[in-house]
Design a protein around this motif. Structure first.
Motif, PDB file in Angstrom:
ATOM      1  N   LYS A 219       0.837  -1.209   0.000  1.00 22.12           N
ATOM      2  CA  LYS A 219       0.000   0.000   0.000  1.00 22.12           C
ATOM      3  C   LYS A 219       0.865   1.249   0.000  1.00 22.12           C
ATOM      4  N   GLU A 220       1.942   1.223   0.782  1.00 24.22           N
ATOM      5  CA  GLU A 220       2.846   2.370   0.845  1.00 24.22           C
ATOM      6  C   GLU A 220       3.591   2.562  -0.472  1.00 24.22           C
ATOM      7  N   LEU A 221       3.963   1.456  -1.109  1.00 25.93           N
ATOM      8  CA  LEU A 221       4.621   1.553  -2.411  1.00 25.93           C
ATOM      9  C   LEU A 221       3.719   2.239  -3.430  1.00 25.93           C
ATOM     10  N   LYS A 222       2.438   1.887  -3.393  1.00 21.75           N
ATOM     11  CA  LYS A 222       1.465   2.519  -4.296  1.00 21.75           C
ATOM     12  C   LYS A 222       1.415   4.027  -4.043  1.00 21.75           C
ATOM     13  N   ARG A 223       1.464   4.391  -2.772  1.00 18.87           N
ATOM     14  CA  ARG A 223       1.431   5.820  -2.439  1.00 18.87           C
ATOM     15  C   ARG A 223       2.679   6.532  -2.959  1.00 18.87           C
ATOM     16  N   PHE A 224       3.848   5.881  -2.843  1.00 17.10           N
ATOM     17  CA  PHE A 224       5.083   6.489  -3.327  1.00 17.10           C
ATOM     18  C   PHE A 224       5.058   6.653  -4.851  1.00 17.10           C
ATOM     19  N   VAL A 225       4.457   5.693  -5.536  1.00 22.03           N
ATOM     20  CA  VAL A 225       4.319   5.807  -6.992  1.00 22.03           C
ATOM     21  C   VAL A 225       3.466   7.026  -7.345  1.00 22.03           C
ATOM     22  N   ASP A 226       2.353   7.185  -6.614  1.00 17.32           N
ATOM     23  CA  ASP A 226       1.469   8.332  -6.870  1.00 17.32           C
ATOM     24  C   ASP A 226       2.181   9.657  -6.584  1.00 17.32           C
ATOM     25  N   VAL A 227       2.960   9.691  -5.489  1.00 16.46           N
ATOM     26  CA  VAL A 227       3.699  10.905  -5.135  1.00 16.46           C
ATOM     27  C   VAL A 227       4.731  11.232  -6.207  1.00 16.46           C
ATOM     28  N   ALA A 228       5.452  10.203  -6.664  1.00 13.96           N
ATOM     29  CA  ALA A 228       6.482  10.410  -7.680  1.00 13.96           C
ATOM     30  C   ALA A 228       5.886  10.981  -8.965  1.00 13.96           C
ATOM     31  N   LYS A 229       4.731  10.449  -9.371  1.00 11.56           N
ATOM     32  CA  LYS A 229       4.083  10.944 -10.581  1.00 11.56           C
ATOM     33  C   LYS A 229       3.608  12.381 -10.391  1.00 11.56           C
ATOM     34  N   LYS A 230       3.040  12.660  -9.227  1.00 16.50           N
ATOM     35  CA  LYS A 230       2.523  14.002  -8.954  1.00 16.50           C
ATOM     36  C   LYS A 230       3.645  15.038  -8.939  1.00 16.50           C
ATOM     37  N   LYS A 231       4.802  14.661  -8.392  1.00 15.25           N
ATOM     38  CA  LYS A 231       5.917  15.597  -8.254  1.00 15.25           C
ATOM     39  C   LYS A 231       6.912  15.502  -9.411  1.00 15.25           C
ATOM     40  N   ASN A 232       6.539  14.765 -10.432  1.00  9.87           N
ATOM     41  CA  ASN A 232       7.376  14.658 -11.636  1.00  9.87           C
ATOM     42  C   ASN A 232       8.772  14.117 -11.307  1.00  9.87           C
ATOM     43  N   ILE A 233       8.812  13.081 -10.470  1.00  7.69           N
ATOM     44  CA  ILE A 233      10.071  12.440 -10.088  1.00  7.69           C
ATOM     45  C   ILE A 233      10.323  11.251 -11.006  1.00  7.69           C
ATOM     46  N   SER A 234      11.521  11.167 -11.559  1.00  6.47           N
ATOM     47  CA  SER A 234      11.833  10.058 -12.465  1.00  6.47           C
ATOM     48  C   SER A 234      13.025   9.228 -11.985  1.00  6.47           C
ATOM     49  N   VAL A 235      13.598   9.580 -10.837  1.00  9.01           N
ATOM     50  CA  VAL A 235      14.768   8.874 -10.317  1.00  9.01           C
ATOM     51  C   VAL A 235      14.559   8.548  -8.838  1.00  9.01           C
ATOM     52  N   ILE A 236      14.912   7.321  -8.467  1.00 14.94           N
ATOM     53  CA  ILE A 236      14.918   6.922  -7.067  1.00 14.94           C
ATOM     54  C   ILE A 236      16.387   6.712  -6.678  1.00 14.94           C
ATOM     55  N   TYR A 237      16.844   7.408  -5.662  1.00 12.52           N
ATOM     56  CA  TYR A 237      18.251   7.327  -5.263  1.00 12.52           C
ATOM     57  C   TYR A 237      18.443   6.267  -4.189  1.00 12.52           C
ATOM     58  N   VAL A 238      19.491   5.476  -4.372  1.00 13.40           N
ATOM     59  CA  VAL A 238      19.807   4.415  -3.420  1.00 13.40           C
ATOM     60  C   VAL A 238      21.292   4.505  -3.066  1.00 13.40           C
ATOM     61  N   GLN A 239      21.665   3.774  -2.031  1.00 11.06           N
ATOM     62  CA  GLN A 239      23.076   3.646  -1.676  1.00 11.06           C
ATOM     63  C   GLN A 239      23.380   2.184  -1.394  1.00 11.06           C
ATOM     64  N   GLU A 240      24.674   1.886  -1.354  1.00 12.03           N
ATOM     65  CA  GLU A 240      25.090   0.508  -1.129  1.00 12.03           C
ATOM     66  C   GLU A 240      24.605   0.007   0.227  1.00 12.03           C
ATOM     67  N   HIS A 241      24.497  -1.310   0.339  1.00  9.23           N
ATOM     68  CA  HIS A 241      24.149  -2.026   1.573  1.00  9.23           C
ATOM     69  C   HIS A 241      22.654  -1.980   1.897  1.00  9.23           C
ATOM     70  N   PHE A 242      21.861  -1.332   1.064  1.00 11.09           N
ATOM     71  CA  PHE A 242      20.420  -1.313   1.298  1.00 11.09           C
ATOM     72  C   PHE A 242      19.705  -1.974   0.114  1.00 11.09           C
ATOM     73  N   SER A 243      18.599  -2.612   0.418  1.00 13.13           N
ATOM     74  CA  SER A 243      17.835  -3.295  -0.616  1.00 13.13           C
ATOM     75  C   SER A 243      17.360  -2.306  -1.681  1.00 13.13           C
ATOM     76  N   LYS A 244      17.440  -2.740  -2.937  1.00 11.42           N
ATOM     77  CA  LYS A 244      17.005  -1.890  -4.037  1.00 11.42           C
ATOM     78  C   LYS A 244      15.643  -2.304  -4.588  1.00 11.42           C
ATOM     79  N   SER A 245      15.072  -3.368  -4.045  1.00  6.66           N
ATOM     80  CA  SER A 245      13.857  -3.927  -4.647  1.00  6.66           C
ATOM     81  C   SER A 245      12.696  -2.936  -4.625  1.00  6.66           C
ATOM     82  N   SER A 246      12.491  -2.247  -3.506  1.00 13.83           N
ATOM     83  CA  SER A 246      11.382  -1.286  -3.424  1.00 13.83           C
ATOM     84  C   SER A 246      11.613  -0.120  -4.375  1.00 13.83           C
ATOM     85  N   ALA A 247      12.857   0.362  -4.416  1.00 13.22           N
ATOM     86  CA  ALA A 247      13.183   1.462  -5.322  1.00 13.22           C
ATOM     87  C   ALA A 247      12.960   1.045  -6.768  1.00 13.22           C
TER      88      ALA A 247
END
Length: 284
Positions: A219-247
């Protein structure tokens, strides 16, 4: 009489000169010995290097590739700490320090403990204080004071190095301000909330996907998708040692991409310039 004592006198003079030379050499070797300073993370090692220069050796407790949340010091690292005159802890709630500072102190009771974050306002228990030049200047000042305390004879050397590096940090701050100014879109989405201090300092809206160290629900992932579209975000930033699956899941839904930025690189100034350029490119 003089004939017999003259060789003995020469021998005595040679011995005195030899001993004096050895003593002078020994003193020179002692004077040339570097002091050892331990730190928790690589950016701190850079700060110590910039101030301490050739007079300081550094031990990094969380080496490249290790996670600040899960790393455990090796027996070799703990052994090396016994020779350190100073430990510059991050002091802002780093999980590694929360778990291990007691053990670290017990290894070397005579080691000066310096709180690098002394004077920095900690926000929301976020340990990532080093991600802005202004905070880093405070950390450098604290490290400088510690070095002077354990090695007062080289105060002027440390002071000159510190002043030169402070100027670099001021220039870095100006570069970041100039590079990020003028963009109407100020939103960045990150998996782990590493860049909160940076975002607040430079007027960015940081949206973290990871909430209190927990993976987002569907449910939270769906919300983040909606936020990203609303704010015109096209990049999700990650760093090493953390899971990238959600991003990656969010990026897929918005036809975007996952980009790595490293907050723990040793070459602090160059790295923060590069991170700034990446943010600016994607804000545009």
């Amino acid at each position: 009489m003089n004939y017999y004592y003259k060789p003995l006198s020469v021998v005595l003079i040679i011995c005195v000169l030899f001993v004096s030379g050895c003593s002078e050499k020994s003193q020179t070797q002692k004077d040339d010995e570097n002091i050892t300073v331990a730190v928790s993370i690589l950016p701190q090692a850079e700060f110590v290097k910039q101030v301490g220069g050739e007079k300081v050796n550094t031990i990094v407790m969380i080496p490249p590739g290790a996670s600040p949340a899960t790393h455990e010091p090796t027996s070799g690292q703990l052994r090396d700490l016994s020779n350190a005159l100073m430990y510059a802890k991050l002091g802002s709630g780093l999980p590694f320090e929360n778990s291990w500072m007691g053990k670290i102190r017990s290894v070397n009771d005579d080691m000066l403990i310096v709180n690098s974050s002394d004077g920095i306002t900690i926000r929301n228990n976020d340990p990532h204080v080093w991600t802005t030049p202004e905070n880093s200047k405070i950390m450098v000042e604290n490290i400088y004071k510690g070095l002077v305390q354990v090695d007062p004879e080289n105060k002027s050397y440390y002071s000159q190095n510190k002043d030169e590096y402070m100027q670099e940090l001021d220039e870095l701050d100006s570069y970041i301000n100039n590079t990020l100014s003028g963009y109407e879109n100020r939103s960045i989405m990150v998996y782990h909330p590493t860049w909160e201090y940076f975002a607040q300092e430079y007027g960015l809206d940081m949206i973290p996907v990871e909430l209190e160290g927990k993976e987002p629900t569907a449910k939270e992932l769906k919300r983040f998708v909606d936020v990203a579209k609303k704010k015109n975000i096209s990049v999700i930033y990650v760093q090493e040692h953390f899971s990238k699956s959600s991003a990656e899941s969010i990026a897929k839904e918005i036809n975007g991409e996952v980009v790595s930025v490293n907050p723990l690189a040793k070459d602090y100034v160059t790295n923060l310039r590069n991170v700034t350029n990446v943010f600016a490119e994607n804000l545009g």
